[in-house]
Design an enzyme around this catalytic site. Structure first.
Site, short mmCIF file in Angstrom:
data_model
loop_
_atom_site.label_atom_id
_atom_site.label_comp_id
_atom_site.label_asym_id
_atom_site.label_seq_id
_atom_site.Cartn_x
_atom_site.Cartn_y
_atom_site.Cartn_z
N ASN A 48 -16.36 1.17 35.71
CA ASN A 48 -16.78 2.40 36.40
C ASN A 48 -18.31 2.47 36.53
O ASN A 48 -18.83 3.48 36.99
CB ASN A 48 -16.30 3.62 35.62
CG ASN A 48 -14.80 3.66 35.49
OD1 ASN A 48 -14.09 3.33 36.44
ND2 ASN A 48 -14.30 4.04 34.33
N HIS A 84 -7.50 14.87 35.41
CA HIS A 84 -7.76 14.07 34.21
C HIS A 84 -7.32 14.78 32.92
O HIS A 84 -7.38 16.00 32.82
CB HIS A 84 -9.26 13.79 34.15
CG HIS A 84 -9.67 12.75 33.16
ND1 HIS A 84 -10.10 13.06 31.90
CD2 HIS A 84 -9.72 11.40 33.25
CE1 HIS A 84 -10.41 11.95 31.25
NE2 HIS A 84 -10.19 10.93 32.05
N GLU A 88 -10.14 17.17 40.32
CA GLU A 88 -11.13 16.09 40.35
C GLU A 88 -11.71 16.06 41.76
O GLU A 88 -11.00 16.36 42.73
CB GLU A 88 -10.47 14.74 40.02
CG GLU A 88 -10.01 14.67 38.57
CD GLU A 88 -9.44 13.30 38.17
OE1 GLU A 88 -9.84 12.27 38.74
OE2 GLU A 88 -8.60 13.29 37.27
N SER A 128 -9.48 9.75 39.87
CA SER A 128 -9.86 8.55 39.12
C SER A 128 -8.86 7.41 39.24
O SER A 128 -9.23 6.26 39.11
CB SER A 128 -10.07 8.91 37.65
OG SER A 128 -8.95 9.58 37.13
N ASP A 148 -14.28 18.12 38.76
CA ASP A 148 -14.63 17.04 37.85
C ASP A 148 -15.05 15.87 38.73
O ASP A 148 -14.21 15.24 39.38
CB ASP A 148 -13.43 16.70 36.97
CG ASP A 148 -13.71 15.54 36.02
OD1 ASP A 148 -14.64 14.75 36.29
OD2 ASP A 148 -12.98 15.41 35.02
N HIS A 170 -16.18 10.42 39.14
CA HIS A 170 -16.25 9.23 39.99
C HIS A 170 -16.98 9.49 41.30
O HIS A 170 -16.98 8.64 42.19
CB HIS A 170 -14.84 8.69 40.25
CG HIS A 170 -14.15 8.30 38.99
ND1 HIS A 170 -14.30 7.06 38.42
CD2 HIS A 170 -13.35 9.00 38.15
CE1 HIS A 170 -13.62 7.01 37.29
NE2 HIS A 170 -13.03 8.18 37.10
N LYS A 208 -20.41 6.81 33.95
CA LYS A 208 -19.87 5.90 34.97
C LYS A 208 -21.01 5.41 35.87
O LYS A 208 -21.80 4.60 35.41
CB LYS A 208 -18.71 6.59 35.67
CG LYS A 208 -17.53 6.63 34.68
CD LYS A 208 -16.40 7.51 35.00
CE LYS A 208 -15.40 7.42 33.84
NZ LYS A 208 -14.43 8.49 33.83
C1 LIG Z 1 -13.86 9.20 32.71
C2 LIG Z 1 -13.51 10.55 33.10
C3 LIG Z 1 -13.85 11.65 32.31
C4 LIG Z 1 -14.45 11.49 30.94
O1 LIG Z 1 -15.79 11.20 30.98
P1 LIG Z 1 -16.43 10.49 29.69
O2 LIG Z 1 -17.89 10.72 29.86
O3 LIG Z 1 -16.03 9.06 29.74
O4 LIG Z 1 -15.87 11.19 28.50
C5 LIG Z 1 -13.58 12.90 32.78
N1 LIG Z 1 -12.97 13.09 33.95
C6 LIG Z 1 -12.62 12.07 34.74
C7 LIG Z 1 -11.97 12.33 36.04
C8 LIG Z 1 -12.86 10.76 34.34
O5 LIG Z 1 -12.47 9.74 35.09
#
Ligand SMILES: *Cc1c(COP(=O)(O)O)cnc(C)c1O
Length: 383
Positions: free
Chosen positions: A48, A134, A178, A182, A207, A210, A240
């Site tokens: 990522n 997520h 999201e 993801s 969220d 990505h 990421k």
């Molecule tokens: C990876 C991810 C997270 C978590 O983030 P981290 O910083 O790795 O804890 C939260 N939401 C989504 C959609 C993700 O893909």
């Protein structure tokens, strides 16, 4: 055997029987996209770290300089002595990128959502959430004890039905999704969700784990369409495309001040190490100053979707749906034999019957490698 170990073994054998057991495999990174696993060098299409910034000389230098200036760790919670000077700069930069008044950095993306949702909602409230959201949104929602209703993936009409039928019974409501999904790589219909949320006086939370660094000129999913979408709660991760670690919320000043006072995953945990905060600042410099570079992951993903006759990629994530878990694992093994590391994504990460290979593309991938990968996928996996 004692009952504790017996319990662990029983749980594991149930997963093994369903081919769902997971293993942590030691993996030594060579340069971000190349790595060594089980003694073999592989080219990864599963990181990522979309801009390869974890390996960028300027980012590494910023991390090293911060260690020398401030030390290795933060030493305490942000509310005690852990809020070193780099935090203020990072939060200013994040707020500017996302067009909000303020921002708050958390220990990780997971910690962000598990703090934000219980700080905003309680047992009287309603959280309407995309069914593919997520794990950390789901965990945050359940910690809040609010009533949680899932809408079918990206189905704005279904979300509208849930709000129309239930909003009036709750003092407050949140719509959560999201921005870039993801495991599917598609974008949420944010303009429609924002309009819907405003109509019902519900607060939209995205969220954008990505999205930041990759879509919307690096500004994320709220900026990916023709017009910027008003998203009052823009959450995301620094782990990421930003290449380091940490999570954030960009929002208004009062909302951020509330997080400092009410988000338990902000209050009761140690601040990020200074080097990690410095990493994120240096990464944002690159994303803001080099838009052509930030456009590369999406361009690489689109090269792959064109070569495999899939719909045009909308983000740096491209799923190749297989369905059956065993066949997905076999496809992943076949790619590994060819020198590519591509992860089989299985339930419960994704719904039953939708096991898939999840390809992610990085600015550092060479077009020739994507072409070779696409040929194998087209001829030996998708046929
Ligand atoms: C990876 C991810 C997270 C978590 O983030 P981290 O910083 O790795 O804890 C939260 N939401 C989504 C959609 C993700 O893909």
């Amino acid at each position: 055997m004692n009952s504790l170990d017996q319990f662990a073994r029983d749980k594991l054998s149930a997963r093994e029987a369903d081919n769902l057991r997971r293993h942590v495999v030691e993996t030594a990174p060579l340069d971000g996209i190349s790595l060594v696993r089980n003694g073999r060098r592989l080219l990864a299409f599963c990181t990522n770290d979309y801009l390869n910034l974890s390996q960028h000389p300027a980012v590494k230098a910023a991390a090293a300089a911060a260690v020398h200036q401030y030390g290795a760790g933060a030493g305490a919670s942000r509310l005690i002595t852990g809020s070193h000077p780099l935090y203020a700069e990072l939060e200013r930069r994040l707020a500017r990128l996302k067009g909000t008044q303020a921002a708050c950095v958390f220990g990780s993306g997971y910690l962000a959502n598990t703090g934000i949702l219980p700080a905003l909602a309680d047992a009287e409230d309603l959280i309407v959430c995309d069914e593919l959201s997520h794990s950390c949104i789901r965990t945050g929602a359940s910690l809040s004890r609010a009533r949680v209703m899932l809408f079918r993936h990206n189905d704005v009409d279904h979300a509208a039905q849930l709000l129309a039928g239930n909003r009036a019974r709750h003092p407050r409501a949140i719509v959560a999704t999201e921005g870039v999904f993801s495991m599917d790589g598609d974008l949420a219909p944010l303009a429609e969700l924002s309009e819907l949320a405003q109509r019902h006086d519900a607060w939209l939370l995205t969220d954008d784990a990505h999205g930041i660094g990759v879509v919307g000129n690096g500004r994320g999913s709220a900026f990916a369409g023709n017009r910027a979408v008003d998203v009052p709660l823009q959450m995301g991760t620094l782990s990421k495309a930003i290449g380091g670690y940490g999570g954030y919320l960009c929002a208004s000043e009062p909302v951020i001040a509330l997080m400092h006072n009410r988000a338990r995953t902000f209050i009761y945990t140690t601040g990020l190490p200074p080097s990690v905060v410095a990493t994120a600042i240096a990464a944002l410099d690159i994303i803001e100053n080099e838009p052509d570079y930030a456009a590369l992951p999406l361009r690489k993903a689109r090269l792959f979707t064109r070569l495999t006759n899939l719909p045009d990629a909308e983000s740096a994530i491209v799923p190749v749906m297989i369905g059956d878990t065993d066949r997905t694992l076999a496809a992943s093994r076949l790619l590994e034999q060819e020198g590519f590391l591509v992860i089989a994504i299985r339930p419960p990460t994704v719904p039953a019957g939708t096991a898939r290979l999840r390809f992610t593309f990085s600015a550092a991938h060479a077009d020739a490698d994507i072409e070779r990968l696409a040929t194998i996928v087209r001829e030996r996996i998708m046929h």
